[in-house]
Design an enzyme around this catalytic site. Structure first.
Site, PDB file in Angstrom:
ATOM      1  N   GLU A 264     -18.566  36.427  46.289  1.00 59.39           N
ATOM      2  CA  GLU A 264     -18.780  37.074  44.876  1.00 59.39           C
ATOM      3  C   GLU A 264     -17.403  37.279  44.244  1.00 59.39           C
ATOM      4  O   GLU A 264     -16.946  38.410  44.456  1.00 59.39           O
ATOM      5  CB  GLU A 264     -19.644  38.336  45.023  1.00 59.39           C
ATOM      6  CG  GLU A 264     -20.556  38.336  43.746  1.00 59.39           C
ATOM      7  CD  GLU A 264     -20.255  39.873  43.081  1.00 59.39           C
ATOM      8  OE1 GLU A 264     -19.711  39.431  42.021  1.00 59.39           O
ATOM      9  OE2 GLU A 264     -20.433  40.923  43.418  1.00 59.39           O
ATOM     10  N   CYS A 298     -17.744  43.364  38.104  1.00 56.99           N
ATOM     11  CA  CYS A 298     -17.725  41.928  37.884  1.00 56.99           C
ATOM     12  C   CYS A 298     -18.549  41.392  36.772  1.00 56.99           C
ATOM     13  O   CYS A 298     -18.573  40.468  36.261  1.00 56.99           O
ATOM     14  CB  CYS A 298     -18.243  41.420  39.194  1.00 56.99           C
ATOM     15  SG  CYS A 298     -17.201  41.969  40.535  1.00 56.99           S
TER      16      CYS A 298
HETATM   17  C1  UN1 Z   1     -20.126  44.072  40.360  1.00 59.61           C
HETATM   18  O1  UN1 Z   1     -19.280  44.872  39.838  1.00 59.61           O
HETATM   19  O2  UN1 Z   1     -19.810  43.371  41.112  1.00 59.61           O
HETATM   20  O3  UN1 Z   1     -25.247  44.367  37.918  1.00 59.61           O
HETATM   21  C2  UN1 Z   1     -21.540  44.329  40.551  1.00 59.61           C
HETATM   22  C3  UN1 Z   1     -24.435  45.397  38.007  1.00 59.61           C
HETATM   23  C4  UN1 Z   1     -24.518  45.969  39.528  1.00 59.61           C
HETATM   24  C5  UN1 Z   1     -23.606  45.602  40.511  1.00 59.61           C
HETATM   25  C6  UN1 Z   1     -22.407  45.523  40.046  1.00 59.61           C
HETATM   26  N1  UN1 Z   1     -25.686  46.172  39.739  1.00 59.61           N
HETATM   27  O4  UN1 Z   1     -23.671  45.416  37.160  1.00 59.61           O
END
Ligand code: UN1
Length: 517
Positions: A264, A298
């Site tokens: 990821e 992310c």
């Molecule tokens: C991340 O920062 O990799 O969808 C994930 C979202 C959260 C997860 C963040 N449930 O923003």
């Protein structure tokens, strides 16, 4: 140890000495280098954490393998029952754990608690899964034969996180435990305290159930510790969350030894606003997507594409909410903007802002660090002004649009029609999340269809961040491969076998092959 950290840890019933052990494999230890956990809000040292020595890494791997040999024979619904107890134990400490996240990572209070809630939710999900991780019976072409597709526990699973959203581990841990694996968690070195707290809570539940603690082990350390485990063929599955650069190395290393990997990596997520969108909904949602967690998810919104007809109005409204924002202590209820996580993050922000200036972008909001005068009450220099910019170039192949910048910077461009916006959306290497704002069902169909968005998460009238755990989470292209959390993600945490069973008195060959002697 800082008194704020000590108070939270004591509310979590975790006694802390001066140097905290950062390795758990059934016992707490840490004979390797000591690293400091630093509060990004104030710069104070929260704790000193003793990380893993090479011998301890080796031992942790061996203990995890033993734990797997035990745990794989515990019936899945019983593993679910243990996860239910973990869920209860985490939920009971929701507020305290949330506060620890705010303190060590810098997330604002509601997001810190939300992160614990995500852990609780995924445990619930895994409890359900523990009675539903079913194989299949496939029709055989031969009489008196059955073909079964059988899932079995996979082995040792390393959850490797290079970013500070430490609870991202939950998506991997809960599913992996339900599947009967032993897990080793290697958190980002900057969120050791959070990972120690969660591991302690889980370890207590395991102990009460007489399950070896190494079923959910913890290894803190630098990248060498991570690399040693990634290279070990004793680890069947690595799930890695972090940068594209490191993900490429992890992916290649694991591939060379034919291990399994879930990656990821970067996101470069887009919000597209059509002229028929409900702006009263879109403005605050896009604001949250860009500013939430100080732009360090992310899934944060990094690119905003506005249809010409609403562009001016939209930017006006967005500018207003940007200008009302004030930095503050993440633990204060009213704070919406905490610090970025590290000095490195400040550097990334400043470089990107400088690039915008050098290339004559219009800066509509932000564009600098907060000055000492803006920051009171002990806030340090990790606070940066969320930035809203209209770059001069709309060419999606320019570095500015192609690169993920892990900071609260939102770049905007104006488009003429949906096709153009989709082309821009898809023209980058990353493919994590994207969102379209419209009330026209024809746009929706195009957006989610074969010629629509190519990201792993494709939303309509919902921002790019804040995904629920029920949906499979992950991206395409340079975001990596594999899915976490919901959907069919659990299928990656088991070893599949196709078993053909002959219960007849003859032994016919498949495809009618005749080999009679
Ligand atoms: C991340 O920062 O990799 O969808 C994930 C979202 C959260 C997860 C963040 N449930 O923003």
């Amino acid at each position: 140890l800082s008194s704020r950290a000590a108070n939270i840890m004591s509310a979590l019933d975790i006694p802390l000495s001066t140097d905290v052990c950062g390795v758990y494999d059934g016992e707490w230890k840490g004979a390797g280098p000591v690293v400091e956990s630093v509060c990004p809000t104030t710069g104070e040292v929260l704790a000193r954490v003793k990380t893993a020595s090479p011998a301890e890494l080796h031992a942790a791997l061996a203990k995890a393998r033993e734990a797997y040999a035990f745990f794989r024979n515990v019936p899945a619904p019983r593993r679910g029952e243990i996860l239910r107890q973990i869920r209860e134990a985490l939920a009971a400490k929701r507020t305290e754990l949330g506060a620890l996240i705010s303190l060590e990572m810098g997330k604002i209070k509601t997001e810190g608690i939300g992160e614990v809630q995500e852990f609780v939710d995924i445990c619930d999900y895994a409890v359900g899964l523990s009675r539903m991780m079913n194989g299949r019976v496939v029709a055989s072409e031969r009489p008196g034969h059955s073909i079964l597709e059988v899932p079995n526990p996979l082995g040792v699973h390393l959850a490797l996180l290079f970013i500070k959203h430490f609870l991202l581990v939950s998506r991997n841990l809960a599913l992996s435990l339900a599947a009967g694996n032993a897990t080793i968690w290697k958190p980002s070195p900057t969120t050791s305290l959070c990972s120690i707290a969660v591991t302690t809570i889980i370890a207590r539940v395991l102990e009460q159930n007489r399950i070896p603690g190494a079923v959910a082990g913890l290894v803190t350390g630098d990248q060498h510790a991570g690399a040693a485990i990634v290279e070990s063929s004793d680890v069947e599955l690595i799930s890695f969350t972090g940068s594209e650069r490191t993900g490429r190395i992890v992916g290649k290393t694991v591939q060379m030894r034919f291990g399994k990997v879930i990656l990821e990596l970067g996101g470069n997520n887009t919000a597209i606003v059509m002229p028929d969108a409900d702006l009263a909904m879109a403005v605050p949602s896009i604001f949250f997507g860009a500013i939430g967690t100080a732009g360090q998810r992310c899934t944060s919104t990094r690119r905003l594409y506005l249809h010409r007809k609403i562009a001016d109005e939209f930017l006006d409204r967005l500018q207003k909410v940007y200008s009302a924002l004030k930095p503050g202590d993440p633990l204060d209820n009213a704070t919406l903007l905490g610090p970025v996580h590290s000095a490195a993050a400040v550097g990334i922000y400043e470089k990107a802002v400088q690039h915008l200036r050098d290339t004559d972008a219009q800066i509509l909001a932000g564009g600098a660090r907060y000055t000492a005068a803006d920051l009171s009450g002990g806030l340090n220099g990790y606070f940066v002004q969320p930035t809203l910019a209209v770059p001069k170039s709309i060419n999606p192949s320019d570095a500015l649009w192609q690169t993920e910048c892990f900071a609260p910077i939102l770049n905007c461009a104006v488009f003429e029609d949906l096709q153009e916006a989709i082309r821009w959306n898809n023209a980058v290497p990353q493919g994590l999340s994207s969102s379209l704002w419209t009330r026209d069902v024809r746009n929706v169909g195009t957006w989610i269809g074969p010629s629509g968005s190519d990201t792993g998460i494709v939303n309509v009238n919902v921002g790019t961040s804040g995904a629920e755990i029920g949906a499979a989470f992950g991206g395409n292209k340079s975001t990596g491969w594999g899915r976490e959390s919901g959907g069919d993600a659990w299928k990656q945490y088991v070893r599949w076998s196709a078993c053909t069973i002959n219960f007849s008195d003859a032994a016919p060959l498949a495809q009618g092959v005749d080999f009679s002697v």
